[in-house]
Motif scaffolding. Structure first.
Motif, PDB file in Angstrom:
ATOM      1  N   THR A 159      -1.484  -0.932  23.341  1.00  0.00           N
ATOM      2  CA  THR A 159      -2.772  -1.631  23.354  1.00  0.00           C
ATOM      3  C   THR A 159      -2.787  -2.809  24.321  1.00  0.00           C
ATOM      4  OG1 THR A 159      -2.067  -3.004  21.482  1.00  0.00           O
ATOM      5  CG2 THR A 159      -3.307  -0.992  20.969  1.00  0.00           C
ATOM      6  N   ASN A 160      -1.681  -3.015  25.053  1.00  0.00           N
ATOM      7  CA  ASN A 160      -1.572  -4.179  25.940  1.00  0.00           C
ATOM      8  C   ASN A 160      -1.925  -5.457  25.179  1.00  0.00           C
ATOM      9  OD1 ASN A 160      -1.107  -5.657  28.300  1.00  0.00           O
ATOM     10  ND2 ASN A 160      -3.216  -5.456  28.991  1.00  0.00           N
ATOM     11  N   ALA A 161      -1.197  -5.701  24.097  1.00  0.00           N
ATOM     12  CA  ALA A 161      -1.491  -6.825  23.207  1.00  0.00           C
ATOM     13  C   ALA A 161      -1.420  -8.156  23.941  1.00  0.00           C
ATOM     14  CB  ALA A 161      -0.512  -6.811  22.035  1.00  0.00           C
ATOM     15  N   GLY A 162      -2.175  -9.108  23.432  1.00  0.00           N
ATOM     16  CA  GLY A 162      -2.217 -10.439  24.027  1.00  0.00           C
ATOM     17  C   GLY A 162      -1.469 -11.452  23.184  1.00  0.00           C
ATOM     18  N   GLY A 163      -2.207 -12.165  22.314  1.00  0.00           N
ATOM     19  CA  GLY A 163      -1.562 -13.139  21.444  1.00  0.00           C
ATOM     20  C   GLY A 163      -1.707 -14.561  21.933  1.00  0.00           C
ATOM     21  N   THR A 164      -0.876 -15.426  21.374  1.00  0.00           N
ATOM     22  CA  THR A 164      -1.074 -16.863  21.546  1.00  0.00           C
ATOM     23  C   THR A 164      -0.341 -17.461  22.746  1.00  0.00           C
ATOM     24  OG1 THR A 164       0.744 -17.268  19.998  1.00  0.00           O
ATOM     25  CG2 THR A 164      -1.491 -17.233  19.086  1.00  0.00           C
ATOM     26  N   ALA A 165       0.502 -16.683  23.430  1.00  0.00           N
ATOM     27  CA  ALA A 165       1.272 -17.250  24.542  1.00  0.00           C
ATOM     28  C   ALA A 165       0.870 -16.659  25.893  1.00  0.00           C
ATOM     29  CB  ALA A 165       2.766 -17.031  24.302  1.00  0.00           C
ATOM     30  N   VAL A 166      -0.281 -15.994  25.942  1.00  0.00           N
ATOM     31  CA  VAL A 166      -0.721 -15.362  27.195  1.00  0.00           C
ATOM     32  C   VAL A 166      -0.900 -16.393  28.305  1.00  0.00           C
ATOM     33  CG1 VAL A 166      -2.633 -14.102  28.285  1.00  0.00           C
ATOM     34  CG2 VAL A 166      -1.784 -13.386  26.049  1.00  0.00           C
ATOM     35  N   LEU A 167      -1.331 -17.586  27.938  1.00  0.00           N
ATOM     36  CA  LEU A 167      -1.572 -18.635  28.921  1.00  0.00           C
ATOM     37  C   LEU A 167      -0.354 -18.854  29.812  1.00  0.00           C
ATOM     38  CD1 LEU A 167      -3.311 -20.983  29.999  1.00  0.00           C
ATOM     39  CD2 LEU A 167      -2.429 -22.390  28.138  1.00  0.00           C
ATOM     40  N   ALA A 168       0.843 -18.829  29.224  1.00  0.00           N
ATOM     41  CA  ALA A 168       2.063 -19.090  29.987  1.00  0.00           C
ATOM     42  C   ALA A 168       2.783 -17.820  30.427  1.00  0.00           C
ATOM     43  CB  ALA A 168       3.021 -19.950  29.158  1.00  0.00           C
ATOM     44  N   TYR A 169       2.707 -16.753  29.604  1.00  0.00           N
ATOM     45  CA  TYR A 169       3.570 -15.596  29.842  1.00  0.00           C
ATOM     46  C   TYR A 169       2.830 -14.293  30.122  1.00  0.00           C
ATOM     47  CZ  TYR A 169       7.177 -18.681  27.969  1.00  0.00           C
ATOM     48  OH  TYR A 169       8.038 -19.735  27.756  1.00  0.00           O
ATOM     49  N   GLY A 170       1.526 -14.244  29.898  1.00  0.00           N
ATOM     50  CA  GLY A 170       0.764 -13.041  30.159  1.00  0.00           C
ATOM     51  C   GLY A 170       0.703 -12.104  28.969  1.00  0.00           C
ATOM     52  N   ASN A 171      -0.033 -10.986  29.139  1.00  0.00           N
ATOM     53  CA  ASN A 171      -0.161  -9.954  28.115  1.00  0.00           C
ATOM     54  C   ASN A 171       1.112  -9.111  28.047  1.00  0.00           C
ATOM     55  OD1 ASN A 171      -2.748 -10.872  27.836  1.00  0.00           O
ATOM     56  ND2 ASN A 171      -3.734  -8.946  28.322  1.00  0.00           N
ATOM     57  N   ALA A 172       1.108  -8.136  27.133  1.00  0.00           N
ATOM     58  CA  ALA A 172       2.256  -7.221  27.020  1.00  0.00           C
ATOM     59  C   ALA A 172       2.581  -6.582  28.367  1.00  0.00           C
ATOM     60  CB  ALA A 172       1.962  -6.151  25.975  1.00  0.00           C
ATOM     61  N   ARG A 173       1.556  -6.221  29.116  1.00  0.00           N
ATOM     62  CA  ARG A 173       1.771  -5.584  30.429  1.00  0.00           C
ATOM     63  C   ARG A 173       2.673  -6.430  31.322  1.00  0.00           C
ATOM     64  NH1 ARG A 173      -1.086  -1.725  32.671  1.00  0.00           N
ATOM     65  NH2 ARG A 173      -2.847  -2.045  31.259  1.00  0.00           N
ATOM     66  N   ASP A 174       2.529  -7.726  31.252  1.00  0.00           N
ATOM     67  CA  ASP A 174       3.306  -8.632  32.101  1.00  0.00           C
ATOM     68  C   ASP A 174       4.743  -8.791  31.626  1.00  0.00           C
ATOM     69  OD1 ASP A 174       1.026  -9.590  33.835  1.00  0.00           O
ATOM     70  OD2 ASP A 174       0.272 -10.176  31.860  1.00  0.00           O
ATOM     71  N   LEU A 175       5.048  -8.283  30.439  1.00  0.00           N
ATOM     72  CA  LEU A 175       6.381  -8.456  29.858  1.00  0.00           C
ATOM     73  C   LEU A 175       7.200  -7.174  29.865  1.00  0.00           C
ATOM     74  CD1 LEU A 175       5.270 -10.621  26.799  1.00  0.00           C
ATOM     75  CD2 LEU A 175       6.287 -11.422  28.936  1.00  0.00           C
ATOM     76  N   VAL A 176       6.647  -6.089  30.421  1.00  0.00           N
ATOM     77  CA  VAL A 176       7.325  -4.788  30.433  1.00  0.00           C
ATOM     78  C   VAL A 176       7.867  -4.505  31.832  1.00  0.00           C
ATOM     79  CG1 VAL A 176       7.039  -2.302  30.154  1.00  0.00           C
ATOM     80  CG2 VAL A 176       5.888  -3.872  28.579  1.00  0.00           C
ATOM     81  N   LEU A 177       9.176  -4.207  31.902  1.00  0.00           N
ATOM     82  CA  LEU A 177       9.786  -3.812  33.165  1.00  0.00           C
ATOM     83  C   LEU A 177       9.912  -2.293  33.286  1.00  0.00           C
ATOM     84  CD1 LEU A 177      12.620  -6.475  33.438  1.00  0.00           C
ATOM     85  CD2 LEU A 177      10.630  -6.275  34.933  1.00  0.00           C
ATOM     86  N   GLY A 178      10.169  -1.620  32.180  1.00  0.00           N
ATOM     87  CA  GLY A 178      10.349  -0.180  32.228  1.00  0.00           C
ATOM     88  C   GLY A 178      10.015   0.468  30.909  1.00  0.00           C
ATOM     89  N   LEU A 179       9.747   1.784  30.943  1.00  0.00           N
ATOM     90  CA  LEU A 179       9.375   2.523  29.743  1.00  0.00           C
ATOM     91  C   LEU A 179      10.094   3.862  29.682  1.00  0.00           C
ATOM     92  CD1 LEU A 179       5.465   2.167  29.564  1.00  0.00           C
ATOM     93  CD2 LEU A 179       7.157   0.918  28.205  1.00  0.00           C
ATOM     94  N   GLU A 180      10.262   4.328  28.466  1.00  0.00           N
ATOM     95  CA  GLU A 180      10.616   5.716  28.204  1.00  0.00           C
ATOM     96  C   GLU A 180       9.424   6.330  27.481  1.00  0.00           C
ATOM     97  OE1 GLU A 180      14.622   7.223  26.431  1.00  0.00           O
ATOM     98  OE2 GLU A 180      13.249   6.847  24.747  1.00  0.00           O
ATOM     99  N   VAL A 181       8.938   7.473  27.990  1.00  0.00           N
ATOM    100  CA  VAL A 181       7.698   8.050  27.475  1.00  0.00           C
ATOM    101  C   VAL A 181       7.864   9.546  27.289  1.00  0.00           C
ATOM    102  CG1 VAL A 181       5.231   8.397  27.915  1.00  0.00           C
ATOM    103  CG2 VAL A 181       6.342   6.286  28.695  1.00  0.00           C
TER     104      VAL A 181
END
Length: 479
Positions: A159-181
């Motif tokens: 869901t590309n979650a957001g939350g309370t720290a997006v201001l400094a660190y971004g959404n889930a998308r900004d925290l993912v380097l790689g995936l297994e799908v």
């Protein structure tokens, strides 16, 4: 109920399917009894009630792949599910031939690399579990949500979650380097790379982040970690209005930049609701104020923040942007401040019916949006009580509206789509989005063509047909 409950299709699964799935994951992990299946069929607010043939609980990527392959061969639709905390119905099945694929057993931490600031985890690990594993390695995983104890990282990614720290660190998308799908035919894409730079072709991982399980099933992820803060300062600040809150945020950003990690806006009505219904809550101020900001700052160096925060607040008081402020003097007081914010959505149900909106507008437009939308919904339903709160730092406002006192709840909720239209129209006029961090699911599916161009809709449908040609992955969601 104003939210349209999809019709339940009462089709039968392929006769060979459930025995095949039991052979893959073990019979005890194919749930068919109503008491076992029931919790997976209801969205937590009770907006949607679904049906399925079974809940299947694989324990490994290989088992997920085998389950998906069997479903592909038999033409069986799959609804992936993590912690079932989604707010738009994307995780609910509506066909007695469908299966729910629960990833909760896949909750392992595969590797932690403190030197590279990465962690590799399986999709069923709770968000809190990811945070704790990072903390044990003296690192920070900054994604933070009120449901972090029960939501799963795979769902956060889907869901590309957001939350309370997006201001400094971004959404889930900004925290993912790689995936297994696991793909729709059962093949596994191993994209578990920890590279910070990789320009070898298309960035495939971003196709699946935010796709709500409609293009593939995320089974593991490489996530970014950060150095743990050595000093944290948390303040609850009383402000006269959202415009003043915005001025305070600008002042803090100018002084501290990325050290400003949280900037949450809350109205007095929201505080009153929390104080009435939230166990163990109290008002840290002697007097009531119109609006509040929960502001948190962090630094990698101890002893550098407190004086700066005090200067920022003193300047803002002198400028008329702050009425009063309390800086947390202990961890317990910090947690008390956070509790005022974290239970706000949960306790609103105690006030009767609540019509909710997860919208985003440009940060500078948030004060005007809140004022216009509040006036519009009060004109539409006299006596209704707007409760706009959320992430002012990134323009994401949870524009919730409680029913008028004494009004019949069902009669109020019957205005859901009418009120949505009003709020979303104002959102669009300000160049905003009707879904900031909760996704589309089924709740907002019919609204999507109204906010996306024909070209965008065609591109999304093309991707869906290409990656899921049989239409078996979370059918009826998003598109």
């Amino acid at each position: 109920m104003a939210v349209r409950q999809p019709s339940i299709r009462t089709t039968a699964p392929h006769p060979d399917l459930l025995p095949r799935l039991a052979a893959i994951v073990g019979a005890r992990h194919v749930l068919t009894e109503p008491g076992d299946v029931g919790p997976h069929l209801v969205e937590w607010r009770g907006l949607f009630h679904g049906a399925c043939a079974a809940v299947v609980r694989p324990g490994s990527t290989a088992e997920v792949a085998a389950v998906v392959a069997a479903c592909s061969e038999t033409g069986t639709a799959i609804v992936p599910q993590g912690g079932n905390t989604g707010l738009v119905g994307g995780q609910i099945p509506f066909d007695t031939a469908q299966i729910v694929l629960s990833l909760q057993r896949m909750d392992r931490v595969r590797t932690v690399d403190p030197a590279g600031n990465t962690i590799t985890v399986e999709a069923g690990l709770t968000l809190l579990g990811v945070q704790q594993a990072a903390d044990a390695a003296d690192r920070l995983f900054p994604l933070s949500l009120a449901s972090e104890g029960s939501c799963r990282i795979g769902g956060n990614i889907a869901t590309n979650a957001g939350g309370t720290a997006v201001l400094a660190y971004g959404n889930a998308r900004d925290l993912v380097l790689g995936l297994e799908v696991v793909l729709a035919d059962g093949r596994v894409w191993d994209g578990l790379r920890s590279l910070r730079k990789d320009n070898t072709g298309y960035d495939l991982k971003n196709l699946f982040i935010g796709s709500e399980g409609t293009l593939g099933i995320v089974t593991a992820a490489v996530l970014k970690l950060f150095p743990k803060p050595r000093e944290v300062e948390t303040a609850l600040v009383a402000v006269p209005d959202p415009m003043a809150a915005l001025a305070l945020m600008d002042r803090a950003l100018a002084r501290l930049g990325r050290s400003l990690t949280t900037f949450e806006l809350m109205p007095r009505f929201g505080i009153d609701v929390v104080l009435r219904h939230g166990e163990g809550t109290r008002d840290p101020f002697a007097n009531a104020h119109p609006w509040y900001v929960l502001m948190e700052l962090s630094s990698g160096t101890e002893g550098t923040l407190r004086d700066v925060v005090e200067v920022i607040l003193a300047e803002a008081i002198e400028a008329g942007d702050v009425i009063d402020a309390v800086i947390a003097e202990s961890l317990d007081q910090r947690l008390d401040f956070w509790r005022l914010r974290e239970v706000m959505s949960e306790v609103q149900s105690r006030e009767g019916g609540s019509i909710k909106h997860d919208v985003a507008v440009p940060v500078a437009a948030t004060p005007a949006f809140i004022a216009e939308a509040s006036a519009a919904v009060m004109a539409l339903v006299p006596g209704c009580r707007p409760l706009p709160f959320g992430h002012l730092g990134d323009g994401n406002i949870h524009f919730n509206v409680s029913q008028p006192l004494g009004m019949d709840k069902a009669a109020y909720l019957a205005r859901w789509e009418e009120m949505n239209a009003v709020v979303h129209d104002i959102t669009r006029r300000h160049g905003g989005s009707i879904s900031a961090e909760h996704g589309i699911g089924i709740l907002k599916r019919e609204l999507l063509p109204g906010v996306k161009s024909e070209v965008e809709m065609d591109l999304m449908r093309t991707l869906k047909r290409t990656l899921d040609p049989k239409g078996l992955l979370n059918p009826g969601k998003v598109l």
